[in-house]
Structure formats: C-alpha cells, structure tokens
Design a protein around this motif. Structure first.
Motif, short mmCIF file in Angstrom:
data_model
loop_
_atom_site.label_atom_id
_atom_site.label_comp_id
_atom_site.label_asym_id
_atom_site.label_seq_id
_atom_site.Cartn_x
_atom_site.Cartn_y
_atom_site.Cartn_z
N CYS A 6 0.78 -1.12 0.08
CA CYS A 6 -0.03 0.15 -0.05
C CYS A 6 0.96 0.90 0.00
O CYS A 6 1.81 1.32 0.77
N TYR A 8 0.21 4.04 0.93
CA TYR A 8 0.00 5.04 1.90
C TYR A 8 0.44 4.43 3.09
O TYR A 8 1.17 5.17 4.20
N CYS A 9 0.51 3.09 3.46
CA CYS A 9 0.91 2.37 4.57
C CYS A 9 2.49 2.16 4.44
O CYS A 9 3.02 1.86 5.24
N HIS A 60 -7.37 -0.05 0.09
CA HIS A 60 -6.76 -0.67 1.17
C HIS A 60 -7.92 -0.70 2.23
O HIS A 60 -7.83 0.05 3.41
N CYS A 64 -5.66 1.37 5.69
CA CYS A 64 -6.00 2.75 5.81
C CYS A 64 -7.18 3.32 4.83
O CYS A 64 -7.36 4.50 5.18
ZN LIG Z 1 -2.72 1.51 3.34
#
Ligand SMILES: [Zn+2]
Lengths: 119, 184
Positions: A6, A8-9, A60, A64
């Motif tokens: 991911c 963002y993660c 996701h 998130c």
């Molecule tokens: Zn994520």
C-alpha cells in the motif's frame, strides 16, 4: 497469500485487507451531455481487460481505507508497482527494465488492447 | 530459526477455563472513543487540543495518560480515552476544519494478553506480528476472521482488539477459541 504494497501504509499487507476497484485512469468527460451515447457507454461499461500488464485501482479497505493505483500482470498476479491516487501513470518500460536487472525471470510485457470496444 | 513450543496436555474438563491458558482474553473497560478525520494542516491545532501529538506515520500511536491516538489512515485517527474523559469537549473547542464522531458505544475493546498473544491474534489475522514488523505501540486496522478490527500492540505479549459492537460476540468467541489452540 498475495502480499500487496500500500503506497500510503508504505509496506506490504495481506491481500485480505484489500479490494480490487477495477480499471484505473478512466476519466469522465467534463461535458457528458455533448458526448455520444457510444462514447459514454464505452467510458461506463467497456474495459480493456488485457492479458498481461494492466493499470488498476485498489482500495486498502481494511487498512488505511485509501484508494490507490497499481500495475499488475493479470496472468502471474505479480504487481509491478503501486502509486498513490492522482499520480500520473508510471513509465512501465523503465520499470520493466529495472525489474529485469533485478530478476532473472522478468515479467513479459503484453501490449494492452488499445482499440475501443466495439458496440 | 524455528521456534518450538511445548504443547501442554490439558484435562478435557479444564480446557477453556480461565487460569489454564497462557493467554487470557478479557473485556476492556468502557472507553470514550472518537473517529477523527482531518487534513494535514489541521493536525497542529488538533494535537494542541488533545494534549498529545497526533501520529502522522503509518501504523504508529501516541499516548498521554489514558488518552491515545492511533493512526488509521493518512487523514484518520482513532482516539481512545477513559470513560470519564473530556475528549469530546476538548475537540469541540477546535476551530479548524475537522470531523470528530463520538463512537464510544460503536466499538468494543478486547484485551489479549499472555505468552503467545501474537499467535492467538494470528489465528485469524494475517498481518506479520513479529516485533520487527509490528513493534510495541504499533496499531493498524486489519481483519480477524471474517470481521474488521483495529489491532493495537500494548506490549510484547499484550494486544487490544477494537471491533464494532455487533461483531463483538464473534470476535470474543474467536479469540477465546484461538487461545485454546495456542496453549503454550
Ligand atoms: Zn494502506
């Protein structure tokens, strides 16, 4: 289990946390009233579904919660790259050659069907 | 290196009884909870009002006293505090654009603690719970069996599982079942 990174993660997570959200980079015409029915139907219903590398959206959803884009091989399921929503399409050829340097068995690029879906 | 745990033989009448298992699954006390959504520019003002610095790195948390903020997404936090908390009043004073929803009664907290707690969680959660990947203080929204949870590591062998109240019977039963499998 498939591990998906991911953006963002910033790490790989198990596939159970994700949901596929279809083809990426579909742009809705700003003035659909002036668009022909065929063009709008093409935007709304018809997808490339190539055998090989494709740009797709993922979410996701059990992580998130963000939507992001990915380049994935529809045959091997291997993800070539992931990037945040709103970012431009990555240079697939550059990624493939970088990938080829790293791995002995690189992903073969299959050209996605560019012809507009016939109605 | 492969970790080998010794299997303890349990009397069939003792299986599932408290005090027999190495991992206990208990209910966390009532809490005040906020689902906080805000853009990056609102983080300093919200942090000031909360009295702790909102974490901005994935999978991290920040705590001060009973009050904790768990990073859930790039613009989302779960704030947990004790039942008598002034959390809602504190956030009510914030002038910057944000969304704070009181979810105190939407969630239920379950504490999983004891040697092998990570294995009990892993009975239904596919995340890597090694200390390197999921250190003490880490938290993440994830899955447990067929439900969604927020998982928070309080210490090496102690986790807090937050789930929606209608899923709580499932989560509690699942974790107790898993604890029976992981009797180390
Ligand atoms: Zn994520």
């Amino acid at each position: 289990m498939l591990l998906i990174k991911c953006p963002y993660c910033e790490e790989e997570r198990p596939e159970l946390e994700f949901r596929n959200a279809g083809e990426a980079h579909l742009v809705r015409n700003s003035s659909i009233i002036e668009q022909s029915d065929e063009d709008f139907a093409s935007y709304l219903y018809f997808r490339q579904n190539p055998k090989g590398l494709q740009f797709e959206r993922w979410r996701h959803i059990h992580g998130c919660g963000r939507f992001f884009n990915a380049v994935r091989d529809s045959v091997s399921d291997k993800f070539l790259t992931v990037y945040k929503a709103g970012e431009p399409k990555p240079d697939v050829d550059a990624l493939l050659s970088a990938n080829a340097l790293q791995e002995s068995a690189p992903i073969k690029k299959r050209a996605p069907r560019t012809k507009k879906a016939e109605l | 290196m492969v970790e080998v745990s010794q299997v303890k033989r349990l009397h069939p009448l003792q299986v599932g009884h408290a005090g027999i298992l190495s991992v206990s699954v208990t209910l966390a006390g009532n809490a005040t909870r906020i689902s906080l959504r805000a853009r990056e520019d609102a983080v300093p003002a919200l942090s000031k009002a909360l009295g702790l610095t909102l974490p901005t790195r994935p999978k991290t948390t920040a705590s001060k006293g009973d009050r904790s903020a768990l990073w859930i997404g790039p613009d989302e936090w779960l704030i947990i505090d004790n039942a008598e908390s002034s959390l809602i009043a504190d956030l009510g004073k914030v002038k910057v654009l944000h969304s704070a929803v009181d979810i105190s009664h939407r969630n239920v907290g379950i504490l999983v603690s004891g040697k092998g707690a990570a294995a009990v969680i892993n009975g239904g959660c596919p995340q890597d719970l090694s200390l390197a990947a999921f250190p003490v203080g880490a938290a993440s929204r994830t899955v447990l069996g067929k439900i969604e949870i927020v998982l928070w590591r309080l210490s090496e062998n102690e986790f807090r599982v937050e789930c929606w109240r209608s899923f709580s019977a499932y989560a509690y039963g699942f974790l107790q079942e898993s604890a029976r499998d992981v009797a180390v």
